[in-house]
Enzyme design. Structure first.
Site, PDB file in Angstrom:
ATOM      1  N   HIS A 180       1.228   0.300  10.209  1.00  0.00           N
ATOM      2  CA  HIS A 180       2.635  -0.625  10.115  1.00  0.00           C
ATOM      3  C   HIS A 180       3.800   0.220  10.310  1.00  0.00           C
ATOM      4  O   HIS A 180       4.625   0.223   9.546  1.00  0.00           O
ATOM      5  CB  HIS A 180       2.410  -1.304   8.750  1.00  0.00           C
TER       6      HIS A 180
ATOM      7  N   ARG B  14       7.971 -11.326   5.593  1.00  0.00           N
ATOM      8  CA  ARG B  14       9.067 -10.431   6.049  1.00  0.00           C
ATOM      9  C   ARG B  14       8.989  -9.787   7.565  1.00  0.00           C
ATOM     10  O   ARG B  14      10.109  -9.836   8.191  1.00  0.00           O
ATOM     11  CB  ARG B  14       9.256  -9.153   5.154  1.00  0.00           C
ATOM     12  N   THR B  15       7.923  -9.541   7.753  1.00  0.00           N
ATOM     13  CA  THR B  15       7.781  -8.733   8.994  1.00  0.00           C
ATOM     14  C   THR B  15       8.125  -9.753  10.313  1.00  0.00           C
ATOM     15  O   THR B  15       9.191  -9.418  11.237  1.00  0.00           O
ATOM     16  CB  THR B  15       6.529  -8.194   9.360  1.00  0.00           C
TER      17      THR B  15
HETATM   18  N1   CP Z   1       5.861  -5.748   4.146  1.00  0.00           N
HETATM   19  C1   CP Z   1       5.163  -6.901   4.952  1.00  0.00           C
HETATM   20  O1   CP Z   1       4.500  -6.690   5.961  1.00  0.00           O
HETATM   21  O2   CP Z   1       5.274  -8.308   4.598  1.00  0.00           O
HETATM   22  P1   CP Z   1       4.793  -9.419   5.107  1.00  0.00           P
HETATM   23  O3   CP Z   1       3.378  -9.364   5.231  1.00  0.00           O
HETATM   24  O4   CP Z   1       5.473 -10.616   4.558  1.00  0.00           O
HETATM   25  O5   CP Z   1       5.355  -9.303   6.687  1.00  0.00           O
END
Ligand code: CP
Length: 302
Positions: free
Chosen positions: A127, A49-50
């Site tokens: 984050h 996602r990120t």
């Molecule tokens: N929420 C999040 O950080 O997802 P990813 O690790 O897939 O980027």
């Protein structure tokens, strides 16, 4: 230059301005605000996602993306230091989005380069862009950010998203319930932070309906296997809390289930059909929140 390494550096006004701009991008995500700019996405740790939402954000704003998602294909595998990697990429890009396993890596990077750094996750620490999309999701689903009861469930020790969210919510008079097994309790520094800011919090080891029924935002988290030094301990705690749809039966109408994702098995698939499940839309909100963050650090007026 302006970087985003921790949500702690954002005032309440900064947060509200970025959320306001995220709303504008939700109305119209395709704008040529980054024409001629190059952004680098440096992912030393895995991500779906990120990275993809940052890259979508840049593409939809007319910028170009360089970067890597597997550091083993870069010269860091030959021993190049983080410092030299950051200085090299700074020669090519106008902005760096980075994820790294070391806590403080993004802060360190921001101190050695003149271009903005956005922390896309540093170890178990912070984050901040996730927090911005979480705040946007909370505001959107609850119609407000103030006076909400937020229950955080799962790996509160290693989960960087919950650490950042405590700080982000601290401006809005929240009440927290921390639900975790003893091994994964919220670290003392975040409880001291709550004490310092007069934030009410309650700790539980049981994931009870009594707590769920008081909750506005139920924030589920994955047990972070990659942070355990003792894998036997991971095996002991990995399935400790699993949300099932019947557990929401007597919950408040406005309750929404959030999860930064990825999930392993902490939310049963039957919850996906509930109107209270919001984690897929939450990830979509990441695109708009990240467009707003990118413009903020680059000083672009929207
Ligand atoms: N929420 C999040 O950080 O997802 P990813 O690790 O897939 O980027």
């Amino acid at each position: 230059s302006k970087s985003l390494v921790s949500i702690d550096q954002c005032t309440k006004e900064d947060i509200l301005r970025i959320l306001d701009n995220a709303r504008k991008f939700e109305d119209n995500p395709n704008r040529n605000l980054l024409e001629g700019k190059v952004a680098a996405t440096l992912f030393f740790e895995p991500s779906t996602r990120t990275r993809l939402s940052f890259e979508t954000a840049i593409n939809r704003l007319g910028g170009k993306v360089i970067g890597f998602q597997d550091a083993s294909t870069t010269s860091s595998s030959k021993g190049e230091t983080l410092k030299d990697t950051i200085l090299m990429v700074s020669n090519y890009a106008d902005l760096i989005v980075m994820r790294h396993h070391l806590e403080g890596a993004a802060k360190y990077a921001s101190e050695i380069t003149d271009i903005p750094i956005i922390n896309a996750g540093d170890g178990a620490n912070q984050h901040p862009s996730q927090t911005m999309l979480d705040l946007y999701s909370i505001q959107k689903t609850q119609g407000k950010l103030t006076d909400l009861t937020i229950t955080m469930v799962g790996d509160l020790k290693y989960g960087r998203t919950v650490h950042s969210l405590i700080s982000g919510m601290s401006h809005f008079n929240p009440t927290f319930h921390f639900v975790a097994p003893d091994e994964l309790r919220m670290p003392d520094e975040y409880k001291l932070f709550c004490d310092k800011h007069n934030i009410k919090y309650y700790e539980h080891t049981a994931f009870s309906e009594e707590v769920i029924n008081e909750t506005d935002i139920l924030y589920m988290t994955r047990v972070q296997r990659e942070r355990f030094t003792d894998l036997e301990e991971y095996q002991r705690v990995k399935n400790v809390y699993i949300l099932k749809s019947q557990m929401l039966e007597n919950s408040k109408d406005n309750l929404r289930v959030l999860h930064p994702l990825p999930r392993v098995n902490e939310i049963a698939y039957d919850v996906d059909d509930s109107p209270k499940a919001y984690y897929i839309q939450q990830a979509r909100n990441g695109l708009f929140a990240r467009q707003a963050i990118i413009c903020e650090v680059l000083g672009i007026t929207i």
